[in-house]
Design a protein around this motif. Structure first.
Motif, mmCIF file in Angstrom:
data_model
loop_
_atom_site.group_PDB
_atom_site.id
_atom_site.type_symbol
_atom_site.label_atom_id
_atom_site.label_comp_id
_atom_site.label_asym_id
_atom_site.label_seq_id
_atom_site.Cartn_x
_atom_site.Cartn_y
_atom_site.Cartn_z
ATOM 1 N N PRO A 77 63.206 1.047 -68.778
ATOM 2 C CA PRO A 77 63.428 0.581 -70.156
ATOM 3 C C PRO A 77 62.443 -0.493 -70.606
ATOM 4 N N GLN A 78 62.097 -1.405 -69.716
ATOM 5 C CA GLN A 78 61.161 -2.463 -70.094
ATOM 6 C C GLN A 78 59.794 -1.884 -70.451
ATOM 7 N N LEU A 81 59.661 -0.251 -73.956
ATOM 8 C CA LEU A 81 59.533 -1.160 -75.087
ATOM 9 C C LEU A 81 58.090 -1.586 -75.315
ATOM 10 N N PRO A 108 62.213 4.740 -76.636
ATOM 11 C CA PRO A 108 62.227 3.275 -76.652
ATOM 12 C C PRO A 108 63.422 2.695 -77.397
ATOM 13 N N ALA A 109 63.900 3.389 -78.433
ATOM 14 C CA ALA A 109 65.080 2.909 -79.151
ATOM 15 C C ALA A 109 66.296 2.884 -78.233
ATOM 16 N N ASN A 110 66.455 3.922 -77.424
ATOM 17 C CA ASN A 110 67.590 3.971 -76.503
ATOM 18 C C ASN A 110 67.379 3.060 -75.291
ATOM 19 N N ALA A 111 66.126 2.805 -74.958
ATOM 20 C CA ALA A 111 65.847 1.821 -73.913
ATOM 21 C C ALA A 111 66.327 0.443 -74.358
ATOM 22 N N ARG A 112 66.092 0.122 -75.616
ATOM 23 C CA ARG A 112 66.543 -1.171 -76.150
ATOM 24 C C ARG A 112 68.069 -1.257 -76.130
ATOM 25 N N LEU A 115 69.313 -1.933 -72.561
ATOM 26 C CA LEU A 115 69.083 -3.318 -72.156
ATOM 27 C C LEU A 115 70.040 -4.279 -72.871
ATOM 28 N N GLU A 116 70.248 -4.071 -74.152
ATOM 29 C CA GLU A 116 71.093 -4.980 -74.925
ATOM 30 C C GLU A 116 72.562 -4.860 -74.539
ATOM 31 N N GLN A 119 73.038 -6.185 -70.846
ATOM 32 C CA GLN A 119 72.664 -7.567 -70.521
ATOM 33 C C GLN A 119 73.855 -8.458 -70.146
ATOM 34 N N HIS A 146 74.730 2.270 -81.489
ATOM 35 C CA HIS A 146 73.665 1.396 -81.012
ATOM 36 C C HIS A 146 72.421 2.157 -80.545
#
Length: 223
Positions: A77-78, A81, A108-112, A115-116, A119, A146
């Protein structure tokens, strides 16, 4: 609403008896500890696979998946982004994967999202692990809200692939719920989802089976 015993017996009669039906509906499930241990990249990989399989030939996506893993750097995921326009251009012209601009942009949208949401829990797997199964449709809605392009069966299939206990609105399951008037609203609506969740919770209390097993039994009772 039919008692689950009635549904199960009808499905068993149509598919060679109870023993054969139990083999057909068997679904490997992960414990909360196992779900929590699943790394973020595997969740992103699963969501992406389900997204690309949606509306496409599943076998083709499975066969190409090693190339997807390579193209998306193992779905870290990092790293997702950090993708820039030039890399998206390369991906959209990469013949080794399925070239679909909106679905590629969803990664990348789903990676964010992963992570969010993960967290506060120390990882997305731990976030999923703590979610109550008697509100699994609430998890579906959270992914849809999300994430990007994770509506319909995309989220549920991705979750089930990694061992989450969830039902799925396949054609036969939808046909059962409508034919037996379990739901009187659209299955994509919040009302329809609540009605379906309530029914599955009741059937689970009656049978002691997993949501996945119940879902498959409904399908086999129809087809």
């Amino acid at each position: 609403m039919e008692h689950f015993d009635t549904i199960f017996q009808r499905a068993a009669q149509r598919h060679g008896g109870e023993k054969k039906l139990m083999a057909l509906i068997a679904t490997p499930l992960a414990t909360p500890e196992q779900l929590a241990a699943v790394s973020d990249d595997r969740w992103l990989s699963s969501f992406t696979m389900s997204l690309f399989q949606s509306g496409f030939v599943w076998r083709v996506i499975r066969n190409k998946w090693p190339d997807f893993e390579r193209a998306f750097f193992g779905f870290d995921p990092q790293k997702m982004l950090m993708l820039d326009d030039s890399h998206f251009e390369r991906l959209n012209n990469d013949v080794s994967i399925v070239r679909h601009a909106r679905k590629i942009a969803a990664v990348p949208a789903n990676a964010r999202m992963i992570l969010e949401l993960g967290q506060p829990y120390g990882g997305f797997g731990a976030f999923v692990a703590q979610w109550p199964t008697d509100d699994i449709t609430g998890l579906w809605l959270t992914l849809k809200k999300h994430g990007y392009l994770l509506g319909g069966n995309i989220g549920p299939y991705a979750l089930r692939r990694l061992g989450v206990d969830t039902f799925v609105f396949t054609g036969d399951v939808c046909a059962y719920l409508r034919h037996h008037q379990v739901v009187d609203a659209g299955l994509g609506s919040q009302k329809g989802l609540r009605q379906a969740q309530t029914a599955f919770n009741e059937w689970q209390a009656q049978s002691g089976l997993s949501l996945s097993q119940i879902s498959k039994t409904l399908a086999f009772s129809m087809g």
